[in-house]
Design a protein around this motif. Structure first.
Motif, PDB file in Angstrom:
ATOM      1  N   ALA A   1       1.899  70.418 -96.191  1.00 20.06           N
ATOM      2  CA  ALA A   1       0.611  70.714 -96.824  1.00 20.06           C
ATOM      3  C   ALA A   1      -0.009  71.990 -96.256  1.00 20.06           C
ATOM      4  N   PHE A   2       0.465  72.420 -95.088  1.00 19.26           N
ATOM      5  CA  PHE A   2      -0.037  73.636 -94.457  1.00 19.26           C
ATOM      6  C   PHE A   2       1.014  74.736 -94.473  1.00 19.26           C
ATOM      7  N   GLY A   3       2.027  74.582 -95.344  1.00 17.94           N
ATOM      8  CA  GLY A   3       3.007  75.633 -95.584  1.00 17.94           C
ATOM      9  C   GLY A   3       4.218  75.645 -94.684  1.00 17.94           C
ATOM     10  N   ILE A   4       4.299  74.680 -93.750  1.00 22.99           N
ATOM     11  CA  ILE A   4       5.422  74.654 -92.805  1.00 22.99           C
ATOM     12  C   ILE A   4       6.563  73.819 -93.377  1.00 22.99           C
ATOM     13  N   ASN A   5       7.777  74.346 -93.298  1.00 22.18           N
ATOM     14  CA  ASN A   5       8.965  73.608 -93.727  1.00 22.18           C
ATOM     15  C   ASN A   5       9.957  73.522 -92.577  1.00 22.18           C
TER      16      ASN A   5
ATOM     17  N   GLY B   1      29.823  68.711 -82.880  1.00 16.33           N
ATOM     18  CA  GLY B   1      29.444  69.947 -83.559  1.00 16.33           C
ATOM     19  C   GLY B   1      28.102  70.479 -83.092  1.00 16.33           C
ATOM     20  N   VAL B   2      27.586  71.421 -83.851  1.00 19.71           N
ATOM     21  CA  VAL B   2      26.305  72.059 -83.540  1.00 19.71           C
ATOM     22  C   VAL B   2      25.433  72.059 -84.786  1.00 19.71           C
ATOM     23  N   VAL B   3      24.176  71.679 -84.625  1.00 20.32           N
ATOM     24  CA  VAL B   3      23.201  71.669 -85.719  1.00 20.32           C
ATOM     25  C   VAL B   3      22.132  72.716 -85.442  1.00 20.32           C
ATOM     26  N   GLU B   4      21.751  73.448 -86.482  1.00 22.22           N
ATOM     27  CA  GLU B   4      20.651  74.411 -86.371  1.00 22.22           C
ATOM     28  C   GLU B   4      19.463  73.894 -87.175  1.00 22.22           C
ATOM     29  N   ILE B   5      18.302  73.861 -86.535  1.00 28.73           N
ATOM     30  CA  ILE B   5      17.061  73.459 -87.193  1.00 28.73           C
ATOM     31  C   ILE B   5      16.117  74.651 -87.203  1.00 28.73           C
ATOM     32  N   VAL B   6      15.566  74.970 -88.361  1.00 34.13           N
ATOM     33  CA  VAL B   6      14.600  76.071 -88.458  1.00 34.13           C
ATOM     34  C   VAL B   6      13.278  75.529 -88.997  1.00 34.13           C
ATOM     35  N   ALA B   7      12.205  76.120 -88.526  1.00 37.40           N
ATOM     36  CA  ALA B   7      10.868  75.797 -89.029  1.00 37.40           C
ATOM     37  C   ALA B   7      10.234  77.085 -89.510  1.00 37.40           C
ATOM     38  N   THR B   8       9.959  77.163 -90.799  1.00 35.08           N
ATOM     39  CA  THR B   8       9.416  78.377 -91.390  1.00 35.08           C
ATOM     40  C   THR B   8       7.903  78.274 -91.566  1.00 35.08           C
ATOM     41  N   ASN B   9       7.247  79.439 -91.551  1.00 32.98           N
ATOM     42  CA  ASN B   9       5.793  79.541 -91.758  1.00 32.98           C
ATOM     43  C   ASN B   9       4.982  78.837 -90.677  1.00 32.98           C
ATOM     44  N   VAL B  10       5.527  78.753 -89.473  1.00 38.30           N
ATOM     45  CA  VAL B  10       4.772  78.171 -88.359  1.00 38.30           C
ATOM     46  C   VAL B  10       3.744  79.188 -87.888  1.00 38.30           C
ATOM     47  N   PRO B  11       2.481  78.810 -87.788  1.00 37.41           N
ATOM     48  CA  PRO B  11       1.461  79.780 -87.375  1.00 37.41           C
ATOM     49  C   PRO B  11       1.607  80.143 -85.902  1.00 37.41           C
ATOM     50  N   PRO B  12       1.117  81.307 -85.509  1.00 36.60           N
ATOM     51  CA  PRO B  12       1.136  81.661 -84.092  1.00 36.60           C
ATOM     52  C   PRO B  12       0.137  80.811 -83.312  1.00 36.60           C
TER      53      PRO B  12
ATOM     54  N   MET C   1      -0.038  70.943 -84.138  1.00 38.62           N
ATOM     55  CA  MET C   1      -0.998  71.422 -85.149  1.00 38.62           C
ATOM     56  C   MET C   1      -2.331  70.671 -85.039  1.00 38.62           C
ATOM     57  N   ILE C   2      -2.248  69.360 -84.822  1.00 44.78           N
ATOM     58  CA  ILE C   2      -3.469  68.566 -84.672  1.00 44.78           C
ATOM     59  C   ILE C   2      -4.145  68.914 -83.346  1.00 44.78           C
ATOM     60  N   LEU C   3      -3.354  69.033 -82.289  1.00 45.00           N
ATOM     61  CA  LEU C   3      -3.879  69.377 -80.969  1.00 45.00           C
ATOM     62  C   LEU C   3      -4.613  70.714 -81.001  1.00 45.00           C
ATOM     63  N   GLN C   4      -4.076  71.665 -81.783  1.00 44.67           N
ATOM     64  CA  GLN C   4      -4.667  72.995 -81.888  1.00 44.67           C
ATOM     65  C   GLN C   4      -5.883  73.014 -82.813  1.00 44.67           C
ATOM     66  N   GLY C   5      -6.138  71.911 -83.504  1.00 42.60           N
ATOM     67  CA  GLY C   5      -7.264  71.844 -84.434  1.00 42.60           C
ATOM     68  C   GLY C   5      -6.958  72.450 -85.786  1.00 42.60           C
ATOM     69  N   LEU C   6      -5.675  72.718 -86.071  1.00 39.86           N
ATOM     70  CA  LEU C   6      -5.301  73.310 -87.356  1.00 39.86           C
ATOM     71  C   LEU C   6      -5.151  72.259 -88.443  1.00 39.86           C
TER      72      LEU C   6
END
Length: 363
Positions: free
Chosen positions: A144-148, A207-218, A351-356
């Motif tokens: 809902a805040f753009g993070i995938n 094996g090896v798994v790669e996880i990415v998180a896009t649109n994470v705010p600074p 995100m909740i801890l940061q108040g976002l």
């Protein structure tokens, strides 16, 4: 410790061959649209019974017992349950006094002096049903805040795929069409052949798994001992079969010069950005606004049919065992949604801890 998170918290419960497994979520904001279908979509990605997975036929149908009313979260604890339907404990009777090499059987016995030997009990990967159910809610929240949060395999049975695109959504879609969740069809086919060979030999693959998180705010992450990188490592290392983690270019950075590993800081589209992303989206333990990249090393499934040496802890003598039953020849594809969930849970908490993310999404 069966609870993960500080504010957005999940508690998982249940054993592999018990009546049910599930989780309780506390700290989820109110007014989040949520249905059983949202949870089921993620559980279907994790469940057994598919090609190159355990033949245990679990539907993994989830029921939401509390915390959701008229299609929205209320702010109260969200309790979810998944019943175990296809349980065959008879395969484990002969192993109850002989801990299986590579499993937690021995350490659970040494710690508690009493354990549920049916399918590994609490130490079984069946426990991850609760993590994926909780992760589905976390994903819905941060989406809902753009993070995938997206995951895929980059290596199986020693056969590696090199990422060919920075369009992570497109890479993810390709991976979802592969039984091993490898984004490249030809690489996937070669890895499948190798896994089948190992199955015939009574062996397994990792094996090896790669996880990415896009649109994470600074700004996510707290110095010095609550870094985002540290929390992500803690989260994914708690997943069964994970034996290593790296962020960004990880161990490859050890072979670079500083002039090579440093990510130049530039202005792009009117924003301060990084020219490349060897840091994996995190600097000083704080998100920098770039894609977060986490890789996890998954060990081979320890349940193999080859004869293995162990001890009979009742008779105190060395013996050999053969493990029968239904087991994954390679846990990597089913680990992907579990690892995605742990990353999503970590980001939701920060995100909740940061108040976002407010306590109520109607605010």
């Amino acid at each position: 410790m069966n609870t993960f998170g500080r504010i957005f918290r999940i508690t998982t419960w249940g054993e592999s061959h018990g009546k049910a497994v599930g989780c309780v979520i506390d700290g989820c904001p109110s007014n989040l649209k949520l249905s059983e279908e949202d949870i089921q979509r993620e559980l279907d990605r994790r469940k057994p019974g598919k090609k190159l997975t355990s033949k245990r036929m679990e539907e993994d149908r989830v029921e939401i017992l509390s915390g959701v009313f008229e299609g929205k979260t209320t702010g109260a604890p969200i309790s979810m349950i998944v019943y175990n339907r296809d349980v065959r404990s008879e395969h484990y009777v002969k192993l109850k006094n002989t801990p299986r090499p590579g499993h937690a059987d021995l350490t659970y016995f040494l710690k508690y002096r009493h354990r549920d030997w049916r399918g590994g009990g609490r130490s079984s990967a069946r426990e991850t049903v609760g993590r994926v159910a909780g992760g589905a809610v976390a994903k819905k929240l941060i989406n809902a805040f753009g993070i995938n949060v997206l995951g895929y395999a980059i290596e199986v049975a020693g056969i590696r795929w090199e990422r060919d695109s920075d369009d992570y959504h497109e890479v993810f879609q390709r991976a979802e069409r592969s039984p091993l969740r490898i984004p490249d069809e030809s690489v996937s086919e070669r890895a499948e052949e190798r896994v089948v060979e190992l199955m015939k030999e009574g062996d397994s693959a990792g094996g090896v798994v790669e996880i990415v998180a896009t649109n994470v705010p600074p700004g996510l992450g707290e110095p010095v001992f609550d870094k985002l990188s540290a929390r992500l490592a803690y989260a994914v290392m708690g997943v069964p079969a994970v034996k290593g983690v790296e962020i960004g270019s990880g161990f490859r950075l050890a072979k670079m010069k500083g002039s090579e590993s440093n990510d130049p800081i530039v202005i792009r589209d009117g924003k301060v950005r990084l020219e490349k992303n060897d840091c994996g989206g995190i600097l000083g333990g704080i998100s920098v606004g770039e894609t977060i990249i986490v890789r996890c090393a998954i060990k081979p499934t320890p349940s193999i049919s080859k004869r293995q040496r162990t001890v009979d802890i009742e008779k105190m003598e060395e013996v050999e065992i053969e493990i029968t039953g239904r087991h994954d020849p390679c846990i990597v594809p089913r680990a992907v949604p579990v690892l995605e969930s742990m990353v999503a849970l970590t980001l939701a908490d920060f995100m909740i801890l940061q108040g976002l993310i407010p306590k109520s999404l109607s605010e």
